[in-house]
Design a protein around this motif. Sequence first.
Motif, PDB file in Angstrom:
ATOM      1  N   LEU A 213       0.832  -1.206   0.000  1.00 21.78           N
ATOM      2  CA  LEU A 213       0.000   0.000   0.000  1.00 21.78           C
ATOM      3  C   LEU A 213       0.862   1.249   0.000  1.00 21.78           C
ATOM      4  CD1 LEU A 213      -2.795   1.417   0.379  1.00 21.78           C
ATOM      5  CD2 LEU A 213      -2.463   1.148   2.851  1.00 21.78           C
ATOM      6  N   LYS A 214       0.666   2.125  -0.960  1.00 22.67           N
ATOM      7  CA  LYS A 214       1.362   3.420  -1.004  1.00 22.67           C
ATOM      8  C   LYS A 214       0.335   4.554  -1.048  1.00 22.67           C
ATOM      9  CE  LYS A 214       5.287   3.839  -1.138  1.00 22.67           C
ATOM     10  NZ  LYS A 214       6.353   3.746  -2.105  1.00 22.67           N
TER      11      LYS A 214
ATOM     12  N   ASN B 251       7.341   2.606  -6.356  1.00 20.05           N
ATOM     13  CA  ASN B 251       8.655   2.423  -6.985  1.00 20.05           C
ATOM     14  C   ASN B 251       8.915   0.952  -7.308  1.00 20.05           C
ATOM     15  OD1 ASN B 251       9.519   1.182  -4.547  1.00 20.05           O
ATOM     16  ND2 ASN B 251      10.060   3.159  -3.675  1.00 20.05           N
ATOM     17  N   GLU B 252      10.063   0.675  -7.911  1.00 16.53           N
ATOM     18  CA  GLU B 252      10.392  -0.693  -8.328  1.00 16.53           C
ATOM     19  C   GLU B 252      10.480  -1.642  -7.138  1.00 16.53           C
ATOM     20  OE1 GLU B 252      13.420  -1.465 -11.315  1.00 16.53           O
ATOM     21  OE2 GLU B 252      13.347   0.633 -11.924  1.00 16.53           O
ATOM     22  N   SER B 253      10.959  -1.119  -6.004  1.00 18.09           N
ATOM     23  CA  SER B 253      11.062  -1.941  -4.805  1.00 18.09           C
ATOM     24  C   SER B 253       9.683  -2.431  -4.361  1.00 18.09           C
ATOM     25  CB  SER B 253      11.722  -1.142  -3.672  1.00 18.09           C
ATOM     26  OG  SER B 253      11.814  -1.910  -2.499  1.00 18.09           O
TER      27      SER B 253
ATOM     28  N   ALA C  83       8.797   1.407 -12.257  1.00 12.39           N
ATOM     29  CA  ALA C  83       7.837   0.544 -11.562  1.00 12.39           C
ATOM     30  C   ALA C  83       6.727   0.107 -12.505  1.00 12.39           C
ATOM     31  CB  ALA C  83       7.256   1.285 -10.360  1.00 12.39           C
ATOM     32  N   ALA C  84       6.222   1.049 -13.310  1.00 13.81           N
ATOM     33  CA  ALA C  84       5.152   0.738 -14.258  1.00 13.81           C
ATOM     34  C   ALA C  84       5.623  -0.295 -15.277  1.00 13.81           C
ATOM     35  CB  ALA C  84       4.687   2.007 -14.954  1.00 13.81           C
ATOM     36  N   LYS C  85       6.856  -0.135 -15.749  1.00 14.01           N
ATOM     37  CA  LYS C  85       7.424  -1.060 -16.742  1.00 14.01           C
ATOM     38  C   LYS C  85       7.591  -2.457 -16.143  1.00 14.01           C
ATOM     39  CE  LYS C  85      11.489  -1.504 -19.747  1.00 14.01           C
ATOM     40  NZ  LYS C  85      12.426  -2.408 -19.058  1.00 14.01           N
ATOM     41  N   LEU C  86       8.127  -2.516 -14.914  1.00 11.19           N
ATOM     42  CA  LEU C  86       8.347  -3.802 -14.263  1.00 11.19           C
ATOM     43  C   LEU C  86       7.018  -4.510 -13.988  1.00 11.19           C
ATOM     44  CD1 LEU C  86      10.362  -5.780 -12.958  1.00 11.19           C
ATOM     45  CD2 LEU C  86      10.148  -4.468 -10.836  1.00 11.19           C
ATOM     46  N   ALA C  87       6.032  -3.752 -13.507  1.00 11.76           N
ATOM     47  CA  ALA C  87       4.717  -4.331 -13.221  1.00 11.76           C
ATOM     48  C   ALA C  87       4.093  -4.889 -14.494  1.00 11.76           C
ATOM     49  CB  ALA C  87       3.803  -3.293 -12.594  1.00 11.76           C
TER      50      ALA C  87
ATOM     51  N   LYS D 243       1.297   8.050  -7.931  1.00 12.60           N
ATOM     52  CA  LYS D 243       1.520   7.537  -9.282  1.00 12.60           C
ATOM     53  C   LYS D 243       2.679   6.545  -9.268  1.00 12.60           C
ATOM     54  CE  LYS D 243       0.018  11.803 -11.602  1.00 12.60           C
ATOM     55  NZ  LYS D 243       0.417  12.907 -12.487  1.00 12.60           N
ATOM     56  N   PRO D 244       2.713   5.619 -10.219  1.00  9.64           N
ATOM     57  CA  PRO D 244       3.877   4.734 -10.336  1.00  9.64           C
ATOM     58  C   PRO D 244       5.025   5.456 -11.032  1.00  9.64           C
ATOM     59  CG  PRO D 244       2.250   4.165 -12.001  1.00  9.64           C
ATOM     60  CD  PRO D 244       1.638   5.262 -11.164  1.00  9.64           C
ATOM     61  N   GLU D 245       6.247   5.242 -10.546  1.00 11.56           N
ATOM     62  CA  GLU D 245       7.417   5.756 -11.251  1.00 11.56           C
ATOM     63  C   GLU D 245       7.593   4.943 -12.536  1.00 11.56           C
ATOM     64  OE1 GLU D 245      10.567   5.451  -8.426  1.00 11.56           O
ATOM     65  OE2 GLU D 245       9.746   7.012  -7.114  1.00 11.56           O
TER      66      GLU D 245
END
Length: 533
Positions: A340-341, A376-378, A401-405, A396-398
Amino acid sequence: AATTASNLGFEVRQASRLQVRTKAEARKIEQSGEKGAGLILRPPVVTVMGHVDHGKTKTLDAIRSTNHVAEEAGAITQHIGAYQVTYADQKITFLDTPGHEAFSSMRAHGANITDIVVLVVAADDGVMPQTLEAASHAKAAGVPVVVAINKMDKATANPDHVKQQLAEIGLVVEDWGGDVVAVPISAKAKTGITELLENILVVAEMLELKADPNQLATGVVVEAEMDKSKGPVATVLIQNGTLKVGDIIVVGSVSGHVRAMQNDIGKRLKKAEPSTPVEILGLSGVPQVGDRLVAVASEQQAQALIEKHHAEQATARAISLTNAYEQISAGKIKELNIVLKTDVQGSIEPIRGSLEKVSTDKVKVHIIHAGTGNINESDVNLAIASNGLVIGFNVKPEGGAAKLASEKGVDMRNYDIIYSIIDDVTKATQGLLEPVLVEVVEGRAELRAIFSAGKGRKVAGVYVTEGKVTRNSTVRVLRAGKKLLEGGKISSLKRFKDDVREVAAGYECGLGIVDYDDFATGDIIEFYGIVKQ
């Protein structure tokens, strides 16, 4: 302390030494593949984590320089991603990797290789956001924490304040009646280092870490690269068994024979026992960090393992709010793990409290990490490693992070109304949530040349920079950040003169787009698909 920990998204639980030992024993048996035969004590594997500038790297350097034995004087240190030190005639293996990012990345690949986490906290700065993240990662992995209170040489050092902050996030040190070992150190002055090593060995002794050196080796990739002169090179941490020069090995989707091995001081080795980090040569390709190494008896077994690896990747399915009920009903999950962020600290408690009330007799909704700031990616790696999902509130996703998800299929949802979060999670646990359509970016390419295809048509010569291009991808064309085409379809995809179904990153291809040829060198072409989530 419990209230503050709750506000920060942590569940305070007093874990006894016996509970820690039980978790370690379970990992030990899983790694060994045996029920006790041939097991001997092995060195502990330690990862150092902490907030940026709190002294992770200097702590690792101080440990290394203090403990290299005299007979190795003159040896050239090799950076292979891990190293061993000897203290009180006992070995300790340290993962020399960038903190919890690497830790979570390895766990995301299914590799739980760390036995103990050393959490470095600056005595003059205290608990910071990345300290919280590191603590969450260690907690999710079920790994005991030893706290190194660093920068004790500073006049502004306040270790008591640090201990209070640690208690507030559920890490109660022994001085305060808890089970967490805390050691004051100064990485700069190299003080307290031997005490830190001594306490690591005490925790390791209670964990009773064991392995069987008489089996074929298993291990995990810590680092990997393509060396211009050596070919594929991988640093592997041996977890069980003994790896020998000449062994047939499978690492993820690649295989080979161990041609040569060396340790972190460049010494050639003929064998590597449990908890030993070694750099190996002889693989057919470069594996991924976190890939599992398995030594096998024959080439046929190697091929069978590679085929099994491909099959498991093809059928792997990440948890999402849409498929949660299906996986709950099938008994595949008993906890719905959520990262949760939120934009502000005050939003965490009402969301966390409301989500935990959604729990049913079949599934517990569990907030494994809660924090403020953008996703974030973490955060995504923690969700991958814990088979969970990410929920953001007014954040918002960095980019990374969006790419990894997107690549890993992690369900990442953003909300601006708390009720909507609770409603969606409630419906998900009851099988009532309707799927939503989301965009998944499959690849990107850079346009480098333009060719004539006859009858006035043009074809783009592109270099695939990320992911892959497939014939059925939808296309978006960008020029200097401005969108020129959305929803385009591929009319032709060629490598040299051959029609192909897909082209991977690192290769060039010819690309035709239906009813579009306004190409210019430097254009960025994105390839994506729409999937149900």
